[in-house]
Design an enzyme around this catalytic site. Structure first.
Site, PDB file in Angstrom:
ATOM      1  N   ASP A  52      37.562 136.527  39.745  1.00  0.00           N
ATOM      2  CA  ASP A  52      38.131 135.197  39.486  1.00  0.00           C
ATOM      3  C   ASP A  52      39.634 135.312  39.196  1.00  0.00           C
ATOM      4  O   ASP A  52      40.319 134.307  39.008  1.00  0.00           O
ATOM      5  CB  ASP A  52      37.375 134.449  38.383  1.00  0.00           C
ATOM      6  CG  ASP A  52      37.359 135.188  37.066  1.00  0.00           C
ATOM      7  OD1 ASP A  52      37.896 136.313  36.990  1.00  0.00           O
ATOM      8  OD2 ASP A  52      36.803 134.638  36.085  1.00  0.00           O
ATOM      9  N   SER A  53      40.147 136.555  39.222  1.00  0.00           N
ATOM     10  CA  SER A  53      41.604 136.750  39.189  1.00  0.00           C
ATOM     11  C   SER A  53      42.232 136.139  40.439  1.00  0.00           C
ATOM     12  O   SER A  53      43.459 136.012  40.514  1.00  0.00           O
ATOM     13  CB  SER A  53      41.948 138.242  39.080  1.00  0.00           C
ATOM     14  OG  SER A  53      41.257 138.997  40.054  1.00  0.00           O
ATOM     15  N   ASP A  91      32.588 137.255  41.064  1.00  0.00           N
ATOM     16  CA  ASP A  91      32.627 136.719  39.703  1.00  0.00           C
ATOM     17  C   ASP A  91      32.036 135.318  39.663  1.00  0.00           C
ATOM     18  O   ASP A  91      32.357 134.478  40.515  1.00  0.00           O
ATOM     19  CB  ASP A  91      34.080 136.606  39.221  1.00  0.00           C
ATOM     20  CG  ASP A  91      34.525 137.820  38.434  1.00  0.00           C
ATOM     21  OD1 ASP A  91      33.667 138.551  37.900  1.00  0.00           O
ATOM     22  OD2 ASP A  91      35.746 138.030  38.351  1.00  0.00           O
ATOM     23  N   LYS A 121      29.105 139.019  38.821  1.00  0.00           N
ATOM     24  CA  LYS A 121      29.611 139.534  37.547  1.00  0.00           C
ATOM     25  C   LYS A 121      29.820 138.357  36.597  1.00  0.00           C
ATOM     26  O   LYS A 121      30.355 137.316  36.996  1.00  0.00           O
ATOM     27  CB  LYS A 121      30.923 140.303  37.740  1.00  0.00           C
ATOM     28  CG  LYS A 121      31.520 140.820  36.429  1.00  0.00           C
ATOM     29  CD  LYS A 121      32.573 141.886  36.648  1.00  0.00           C
ATOM     30  CE  LYS A 121      33.927 141.354  37.049  1.00  0.00           C
ATOM     31  NZ  LYS A 121      34.567 140.426  36.093  1.00  0.00           N
ATOM     32  N   GLU A 123      31.004 137.368  32.425  1.00  0.00           N
ATOM     33  CA  GLU A 123      31.672 137.845  31.212  1.00  0.00           C
ATOM     34  C   GLU A 123      30.863 137.485  29.973  1.00  0.00           C
ATOM     35  O   GLU A 123      30.448 136.330  29.822  1.00  0.00           O
ATOM     36  CB  GLU A 123      33.076 137.218  31.104  1.00  0.00           C
ATOM     37  CG  GLU A 123      34.010 137.646  32.223  1.00  0.00           C
ATOM     38  CD  GLU A 123      35.413 137.056  32.071  1.00  0.00           C
ATOM     39  OE1 GLU A 123      35.701 136.411  31.037  1.00  0.00           O
ATOM     40  OE2 GLU A 123      36.209 137.245  32.999  1.00  0.00           O
ATOM     41  N   GLU A 190      36.978 146.042  29.941  1.00  0.00           N
ATOM     42  CA  GLU A 190      38.396 145.750  30.177  1.00  0.00           C
ATOM     43  C   GLU A 190      39.210 145.903  28.900  1.00  0.00           C
ATOM     44  O   GLU A 190      38.872 145.330  27.856  1.00  0.00           O
ATOM     45  CB  GLU A 190      38.537 144.320  30.741  1.00  0.00           C
ATOM     46  CG  GLU A 190      39.992 143.955  31.039  1.00  0.00           C
ATOM     47  CD  GLU A 190      40.158 142.736  31.925  1.00  0.00           C
ATOM     48  OE1 GLU A 190      39.155 142.202  32.461  1.00  0.00           O
ATOM     49  OE2 GLU A 190      41.320 142.301  32.091  1.00  0.00           O
TER      50      GLU A 190
HETATM   51  O1  KIV Z   1      38.685 139.016  38.082  1.00  0.00           O
HETATM   52  C1  KIV Z   1      38.986 140.209  38.067  1.00  0.00           C
HETATM   53  O2  KIV Z   1      39.862 140.686  38.805  1.00  0.00           O
HETATM   54  C2  KIV Z   1      38.276 141.078  37.138  1.00  0.00           C
HETATM   55  C3  KIV Z   1      38.757 142.477  36.998  1.00  0.00           C
HETATM   56  C4  KIV Z   1      40.013 142.509  36.223  1.00  0.00           C
HETATM   57  C5  KIV Z   1      37.725 143.362  36.423  1.00  0.00           C
HETATM   58  O3  KIV Z   1      37.350 140.664  36.513  1.00  0.00           O
END
Ligand code: KIV
Length: 272
Positions: A52-53, A91, A121, A123, A190
């Site tokens: 989600d980055s 994510d 993934k 969080e 992280e």
């Molecule tokens: O969204 C992302 O890029 C991440 C990584 C930093 C692990 O969750």
């Protein structure tokens, strides 16, 4: 070449588990689009994370919070189309799994059905364990994410190192065990102290992938634009830049502008 991998089979969660047992390190990198994912996969990456980055890297948002489910599915579809070998993990974006387990599993199924990615993934630790369990019960592999969890930035108020204090460190360890017990196939840690990540990596049987969590983790993950040096304004201590694409791209684009303006491009061989 350093990056060539002998094993061309599609990476599975089972294979990642074996890699931990055999002491083989796991390489994970983000990608959000077809062209980049094709390069990342061909280079021999084990896991591609549609992070989600993308909210920051692709859309220029200050945080990961604004990205939507539809936008994550769009990015994941493009990455899946480009990928042959790597395991593709997507994510779940902020707000799509925190309300309740039923909503979480509904959104998880949507991502899997529409994007064809391999795993998701999420969080968080015990707070989301019922949701993680429900998603796993639906047959969807889940990777946990502990330590600095950017979707909670408004609660933390800072992107500084997490779990330096004992209470937070102990909670992280018990969260990691809870995620393993419920059936997660891996956990991302992280920005936490390397000693704590070492402990978690030793205590868990599933792979632990670090970002800013030291070298003892079973694998490492970075954001592709950061490690290729496309962005210049983000330089955390843990980031190693493997290229200076910002300079290379700026020079190339500058040369193109010069050639267009001078009339040098296109020449007679570059026309029909
Ligand atoms: O969204 C992302 O890029 C991440 C990584 C930093 C692990 O969750």
């Amino acid at each position: 070449m350093a990056y060539l991998v002998e094993d061309k089979r599609k990476v599975t969660t089972h294979r990642l588990f074996q890699m931990k047992q055999e002491g083989k390190k796991i390489a994970m990198l983000t990608a959000y689009d077809y062209t980049t994912a094709k390069i990342v996969d061909s280079a021999g990456m084990d896991i591609i994370l549609v992070g989600d980055s993308a909210s920051n890297v692709m859309a220029g948002n200050m945080t990961t919070l604004p990205i939507t489910l539809d936008q994550m599915i769009y990015h994941a579809k493009a990455v899946v189309r480009a990928t042959q070998r790597a395991l593709v993990v997507c994510d779940m974006p902020f707000g799509t799994y925190q309300v309740n387990p039923t909503e979480g599993v509904t959104n998880a199924i949507r991502i899997m059905k529409e994007s064809h990615c391999d795993a998701l993934k999420l969080e968080g630790g015990v707070e989301i364990i019922d949701t993680v369990k429900k998603i796993l019960d639906a047959g969807i592999p889940v990777c946990g994410h502990l330590g600095l969890t950017p979707q909670s930035i408004n609660k933390f108020g800072t992107y500084t190192v997490r779990a330096r204090e004992e209470a937070e460190a102990e909670k992280l360890v018990s969260d990691a065990h809870a995620l393993e017990e419920v059936g997660c196939f891996a956990i991302v840690l992280e920005k936490i102290p390397a000693t704590l990540a070492t402990r978690v990596t030793k205590e868990l049987k599933i792979p632990v992938i670090g970002i800013g969590a030291g070298g003892a983790c079973d694998g490492q993950v970075l954001v592709v634009a950061d490690m290729l040096g496309m962005s210049t304004d983000f330089s955390p201590k843990f980031l190693r830049r493997y290229a200076d694409l910002n300079t290379i791209m700026t020079e190339a684009i500058g040369n193109y502008i010069t050639d267009v303006k001078s009339g040098d491009f296109p020449n007679e061989n570059e026309q029909y």
